[in-house]
Design a protein around this motif. Structure first.
Motif, short mmCIF file in Angstrom:
data_model
loop_
_atom_site.label_atom_id
_atom_site.label_comp_id
_atom_site.label_asym_id
_atom_site.label_seq_id
_atom_site.Cartn_x
_atom_site.Cartn_y
_atom_site.Cartn_z
N LEU A 54 -5.67 5.12 5.92
CA LEU A 54 -4.24 5.12 6.20
C LEU A 54 -3.65 6.52 6.10
CD1 LEU A 54 -3.31 1.86 4.28
CD2 LEU A 54 -3.13 2.21 6.76
N MET A 55 -4.12 7.32 5.15
CA MET A 55 -3.64 8.69 5.00
C MET A 55 -4.07 9.57 6.17
SD MET A 55 -4.11 9.47 0.98
CE MET A 55 -2.96 8.87 -0.25
N ARG A 56 -5.27 9.34 6.68
CA ARG A 56 -5.73 10.09 7.86
C ARG A 56 -4.89 9.74 9.08
NH1 ARG A 56 -11.17 8.90 6.07
NH2 ARG A 56 -12.06 10.79 5.21
N GLU A 57 -4.59 8.45 9.21
CA GLU A 57 -3.83 7.94 10.34
C GLU A 57 -2.38 8.41 10.31
OE1 GLU A 57 -2.56 3.52 11.47
OE2 GLU A 57 -4.72 3.77 11.22
N ALA A 58 -1.78 8.40 9.11
CA ALA A 58 -0.37 8.78 8.96
C ALA A 58 -0.21 9.58 7.68
CB ALA A 58 0.50 7.52 8.91
N PRO A 59 -0.43 10.90 7.73
CA PRO A 59 -0.40 11.74 6.53
C PRO A 59 0.91 11.68 5.74
CG PRO A 59 -1.31 12.97 8.36
CD PRO A 59 -0.78 11.68 8.92
N THR B 88 4.00 6.80 2.62
CA THR B 88 4.49 6.75 1.24
C THR B 88 3.64 5.79 0.41
OG1 THR B 88 5.99 4.92 1.71
CG2 THR B 88 6.85 7.16 2.03
N ILE B 89 3.76 5.91 -0.90
CA ILE B 89 3.04 5.01 -1.80
C ILE B 89 3.48 3.56 -1.60
CG2 ILE B 89 2.68 4.41 -4.22
CD1 ILE B 89 2.48 7.44 -4.79
N PRO B 90 4.79 3.28 -1.48
CA PRO B 90 5.17 1.88 -1.21
C PRO B 90 4.59 1.35 0.11
CG PRO B 90 7.06 3.09 -2.01
CD PRO B 90 5.96 4.10 -1.77
N ALA B 91 4.51 2.20 1.12
CA ALA B 91 3.92 1.77 2.40
C ALA B 91 2.43 1.52 2.25
CB ALA B 91 4.18 2.82 3.48
N LEU B 92 1.75 2.37 1.46
CA LEU B 92 0.32 2.13 1.19
C LEU B 92 0.12 0.81 0.46
CD1 LEU B 92 -0.78 5.71 0.07
CD2 LEU B 92 -1.62 4.48 2.07
N ALA B 93 1.00 0.53 -0.50
CA ALA B 93 0.92 -0.73 -1.24
C ALA B 93 1.10 -1.92 -0.30
CB ALA B 93 1.95 -0.77 -2.36
N ARG C 129 -1.84 -4.40 0.50
CA ARG C 129 -1.51 -5.64 -0.21
C ARG C 129 -1.90 -5.60 -1.68
NH1 ARG C 129 -2.93 -10.28 4.29
NH2 ARG C 129 -1.60 -9.41 5.88
N ILE C 130 -1.66 -4.43 -2.29
CA ILE C 130 -1.87 -4.29 -3.73
C ILE C 130 -0.61 -3.69 -4.36
CG2 ILE C 130 -4.39 -4.10 -3.56
CD1 ILE C 130 -4.12 -1.12 -4.00
N ALA C 131 -0.52 -3.78 -5.67
CA ALA C 131 0.66 -3.30 -6.38
C ALA C 131 0.79 -1.78 -6.27
CB ALA C 131 0.57 -3.69 -7.85
N ILE C 132 2.03 -1.32 -6.32
CA ILE C 132 2.31 0.12 -6.26
C ILE C 132 1.55 0.86 -7.36
CG2 ILE C 132 4.12 1.86 -6.62
CD1 ILE C 132 6.01 0.03 -5.04
N HIS C 133 1.55 0.30 -8.56
CA HIS C 133 0.85 0.95 -9.68
C HIS C 133 -0.65 1.07 -9.38
CE1 HIS C 133 0.31 2.44 -13.70
NE2 HIS C 133 -0.62 1.53 -13.92
#
Length: 80
Positions: free
Chosen positions: A30-35, A38-43, A47-51
């Motif tokens: 996901l980071m390669r695709e869209a550098p 954000t962390i909330p978007a990654l979560a 489908r895992i918790a922000i923490h």
């Protein structure tokens, strides 16, 4: 794997490691695709918790697989 008979707890540990590895791989993709992701978007995408995402990112930073360029707000991820 265990040298003795594998118990259900041993299997859970193995599956947990596979899940953690899969999460890291997904975060890197996901980071390669869209550098700028954000962390909330990654979560949300993983489908895992922000923490949990924050812990995975810290691990990836320690392993020198990613680097944060710029500020938290407006920066981007560099996958090494």
């Amino acid at each position: 794997m265990c040298k003795s008979k594998c118990t259900s707890s041993c299997l859970r540990i193995l599956l947990g490691r596979i899940e953690v590895h899969f999460t890291s791989v997904k975060i890197l993709a996901l980071m390669r695709e869209a550098p700028e992701i954000t962390i909330p978007a990654l979560a949300k995408e993983t489908r895992i918790a922000i923490h949990s995402v924050e812990r995975a990112i810290e691990k990836l930073k320690k392993e020198n697989k990613i680097e944060r360029i710029g500020p938290d707000n407006g920066g981007y991820w560099k996958v090494l």
